[in-house]
Design an enzyme around this catalytic site. Structure first.
Site, PDB file in Angstrom:
ATOM      1  N   ALA A 119     -20.113 -11.019   4.960  1.00 35.07           N
ATOM      2  CA  ALA A 119     -20.136 -10.913   3.504  1.00 35.07           C
ATOM      3  C   ALA A 119     -19.095 -11.797   2.837  1.00 35.07           C
ATOM      4  O   ALA A 119     -19.296 -12.258   1.703  1.00 35.07           O
ATOM      5  CB  ALA A 119     -19.920  -9.460   3.095  1.00 35.07           C
ATOM      6  N   TRP A 138     -12.762  -6.169  -0.037  1.00 30.21           N
ATOM      7  CA  TRP A 138     -13.757  -5.505  -0.886  1.00 30.21           C
ATOM      8  C   TRP A 138     -12.994  -4.936  -2.073  1.00 30.21           C
ATOM      9  O   TRP A 138     -12.433  -3.845  -2.007  1.00 30.21           O
ATOM     10  CB  TRP A 138     -14.478  -4.413  -0.105  1.00 30.21           C
ATOM     11  CG  TRP A 138     -15.283  -4.949   1.044  1.00 30.21           C
ATOM     12  CD1 TRP A 138     -14.861  -5.201   2.309  1.00 30.21           C
ATOM     13  CD2 TRP A 138     -16.666  -5.328   0.995  1.00 30.21           C
ATOM     14  NE1 TRP A 138     -15.894  -5.714   3.065  1.00 30.21           N
ATOM     15  CE2 TRP A 138     -17.018  -5.799   2.292  1.00 30.21           C
ATOM     16  CE3 TRP A 138     -17.646  -5.312  -0.006  1.00 30.21           C
ATOM     17  CZ2 TRP A 138     -18.299  -6.252   2.603  1.00 30.21           C
ATOM     18  CZ3 TRP A 138     -18.924  -5.755   0.306  1.00 30.21           C
ATOM     19  CH2 TRP A 138     -19.249  -6.214   1.584  1.00 30.21           C
ATOM     20  N   TRP A 150      -4.536   1.345   7.156  1.00 30.81           N
ATOM     21  CA  TRP A 150      -5.689   0.440   7.196  1.00 30.81           C
ATOM     22  C   TRP A 150      -6.320   0.437   8.591  1.00 30.81           C
ATOM     23  O   TRP A 150      -6.745  -0.592   9.087  1.00 30.81           O
ATOM     24  CB  TRP A 150      -5.281  -0.965   6.735  1.00 30.81           C
ATOM     25  CG  TRP A 150      -4.693  -0.941   5.362  1.00 30.81           C
ATOM     26  CD1 TRP A 150      -5.378  -0.933   4.173  1.00 30.81           C
ATOM     27  CD2 TRP A 150      -3.313  -0.857   5.014  1.00 30.81           C
ATOM     28  NE1 TRP A 150      -4.500  -0.861   3.121  1.00 30.81           N
ATOM     29  CE2 TRP A 150      -3.228  -0.821   3.595  1.00 30.81           C
ATOM     30  CE3 TRP A 150      -2.127  -0.818   5.762  1.00 30.81           C
ATOM     31  CZ2 TRP A 150      -2.016  -0.748   2.918  1.00 30.81           C
ATOM     32  CZ3 TRP A 150      -0.913  -0.737   5.084  1.00 30.81           C
ATOM     33  CH2 TRP A 150      -0.871  -0.699   3.687  1.00 30.81           C
ATOM     34  N   HIS A 151      -6.404   1.661   9.182  1.00 31.17           N
ATOM     35  CA  HIS A 151      -6.999   1.840  10.500  1.00 31.17           C
ATOM     36  C   HIS A 151      -8.185   2.805  10.441  1.00 31.17           C
ATOM     37  O   HIS A 151      -8.248   3.767  11.217  1.00 31.17           O
ATOM     38  CB  HIS A 151      -5.962   2.388  11.486  1.00 31.17           C
ATOM     39  CG  HIS A 151      -4.797   1.496  11.715  1.00 31.17           C
ATOM     40  ND1 HIS A 151      -3.601   1.955  12.251  1.00 31.17           N
ATOM     41  CD2 HIS A 151      -4.608   0.167  11.492  1.00 31.17           C
ATOM     42  CE1 HIS A 151      -2.743   0.946  12.345  1.00 31.17           C
ATOM     43  NE2 HIS A 151      -3.334  -0.140  11.884  1.00 31.17           N
TER      44      HIS A 151
END
Length: 564
Positions: free
Chosen positions: A34, A63, A499-500
């Site tokens: 993306a 995102w 962020w896991h």
């Protein structure tokens, strides 16, 4: 043309899969990402840098509208506000914007996967693939690789921050020995952190390390970027391709579809395509291909909190381009039922990319083996609408108690007399929405940060008052440590992640109603469809999840080549 393998997602796992599967010239492989392309000779400076503190702030790399709920009280009485949750949208995925840490977790993590139904994923099964990934520049022997695509190294003595070095010495004096190898035998102690950095001192995302120029020139591999998979196509219960929108907008047909979009977007794509809890899909008007209750459930993270300190000028990093997470502290909580090394602290030489962060060192704690579980669900059938993500961190009281323990231990460590003259005022810290907002580049933020930085250096005896008024907004360590209710409230309110995200399409046994895939990544209830990324993890490993994700991709590639 019908591709043999259509890989949807070019992150840490997708790039590995594309490189490994296209080694067989008789297989045609299409990789769809993306985000934007990055390739050798065309890497943005913030991505290339071995100081990784800016790559995730660039909204072109993430995102940008994705948010999540973090903490959870259990009673739902306190209002919760969704925060931006940075997930990579760039070729290479998390490996292109993360903190570069290259650790594996405990052998017991993979024994747990096996026990939870992921047959064939024991430590003995996974270790050869961890070795296959790496070229370790510092250590050799049965635990280390010597010719893999990722170069692993630790900071040298002449480059380590004086603050980090002193924290390690202080911890050793407090009974936490300095050990040589974070990826050696699983032991408690402090270690110089293992990082994936090239011999030129640059980041090594999988889009560079695996998708080399020679690999990209293979005639049987096509890499498509700036294009998003909106829906998987089925003939009955057999996946036959996907609809793609973006720079390339078309239908791509394939013998096998492999979803590798990460633990947030892989389950979202499956749900939009009609695979998931039947009642939830029907409520959104999505035709049900296969009702699988586990998709989007079992959402895991490493809950985090921090203790920070003002750094005198002589204690700050000598090279601002140097990696900041120079050492780690692994310890055991000894709570009933928890494994050895269930707690982790990153010992940070700076707490942000900017001038204020340069003046602050941190112990950034997380629960290495967390037990809280959250979920995600679709907010809409529209592929442009992000899913609703609720981590429900600290919903398991063991996670709450261990973060409180960590904050106490961090305060004791940084306030130890052995740290005198190596740090100034010590204070509680977290990656709150306010901190994240101030870190965003821009003229107004730069002005605010510059003024605060100057004031911190000039404040002298008033520095503690300045920190507690401008940084912590009145919260002090003394108040938290003296009042358990206040400490509990602070941790619940300010808990963050690392962020896991993981676990939302977990592997398991066929009879397990919450298992989404087989141990080889095949999605139960349909044909021609696999998942390959951190969403497969049955439980969260005691590690930054990037290297375990790359290991998963190496193993799934072998399963595919072996017809499993």
């Amino acid at each position: 043309m019908i591709a043999d393998h259509l890989i949807l997602g070019g992150g840490s796992a997708g790039c590995v899969l594309a490189a490994r599967l296209s080694e067989d010239q008789n297989r045609t492989v299409v990789l769809v990402e993306a985000g934007r392309n990055i390739a050798a000779g065309d890497i943005p400076d913030a991505v290339r840098s071995r100081y990784p503190g800016r790559a995730y702030l660039d909204t072109r790399n993430i995102w940008a509208s994705l948010t999540s709920l973090m903490g959870y009280s259990g009673s739902n009485s306190a209002p919760r506000t969704a925060r931006r949750y940075e997930q990579a949208k760039i070729l290479g995925g998390g490996s292109a914007i993360n903190a570069l840490m290259a650790n594996r977790g405990a052998p017991s993590d993979y024994a747990e996967w096996q026990a939870l139904g992921a047959d064939g994923w024991s430590w003995e099964d996974c270790l050869p693939y961890f070795r296959k990934i790496e070229t370790d520049r510092d250590f050799s022997g049965p635990l280390h690789g010597t010719d893999g695509p990722l170069t692993i190294r630790r900071i040298t003595g002449e480059k380590i921050s004086p603050f980090v070095d002193r924290v390690m010495q202080t911890l050793e004096a407090r009974g936490h020995p300095i050990r040589p190898d974070q990826n050696g035998p699983w032991q408690d102690g402090t270690f110089r952190g293992a990082v994936a950095v090239s011999d030129a001192g640059e980041r090594l995302p999988t889009s560079i390390a695996y998708l080399t120029p020679d690999v990209r020139r293979r005639p049987n591999l096509r890499v498509i970027t700036d294009s998003t998979a909106t829906r998987i196509l089925f003939d009955g219960v057999t996946a036959i391709g996907a609809e793609i929108a973006g720079t390339v907008s078309r239908t791509i047909m394939a013998q096998e579809v492999i979803v590798a979009s990460g633990a947030i977007h892989s389950p979202a794509l499956l749900l939009r395509s009609g695979i998931g809890p039947g009642a939830d899909l029907a409520a959104l008007g999505i035709p049900v291909i296969s009702s699988r209750s586990g998709i989007g459930r079992n959402l895991m993270e490493h809950p985090s909190i921090a203790v920070a300190a003002y750094l005198p000028p002589s204690m700050r990093v000598r090279d601002r381009a140097e990696h900041h997470e120079q050492a780690i502290w692994r310890f055991s909580s000894d709570l009933p039922g928890t494994p050895q090394g269930d707690m982790h602290a990153a010992i940070l030489s700076r707490s942000g990319w900017h001038s204020v962060g340069l003046r602050m060192g941190s112990l950034f704690f997380w629960v290495n083996k967390s037990y809280s579980r959250g979920f995600l669900k679709l907010a809409s059938a529209d592929p442009l609408v992000e899913p609703e993500v609720d981590f429900r961190m600290l919903s398991d009281v063991r996670d709450l108690e261990r973060l409180k323990m960590a904050l106490r231990m961090g305060a004791q460590t940084l306030r130890d007399p052995h740290m005198n003259s190596y740090r100034g005022v010590v204070f509680p810290s977290s990656y709150s929405p306010r901190v994240a907002k101030v870190a965003v580049p821009g003229a107004w933020n730069a002005l605010q940060r510059g003024v605060l930085s100057a004031m911190l250096d000039l404040a002298g005896p008033l520095r503690a008052a300045l920190v507690h008024s401008a940084v912590t907004l009145g919260t002090t360590l003394d108040d938290l440590l003296a009042d358990d209710a206040a400490l509990t409230e602070f941790v619940r309110r300010d808990v963050g992640g690392t962020w896991h995200p993981s676990g939302t399409c977990r592997m398991g046994a066929p009879a397990d109603p919450m298992a989404v895939t087989s141990p080889s990544g095949r999605v139960y209830g349909v044909e021609g469809l696999r998942v390959c990324d951190a969403s497969l993890m049955p439980s969260i490993p005691c590690a930054n999840t990037n290297i375990p994700t790359i290991m998963i991709a190496e193993r799934i590639a072998d399963f595919i080549r072996n017809g499993q």
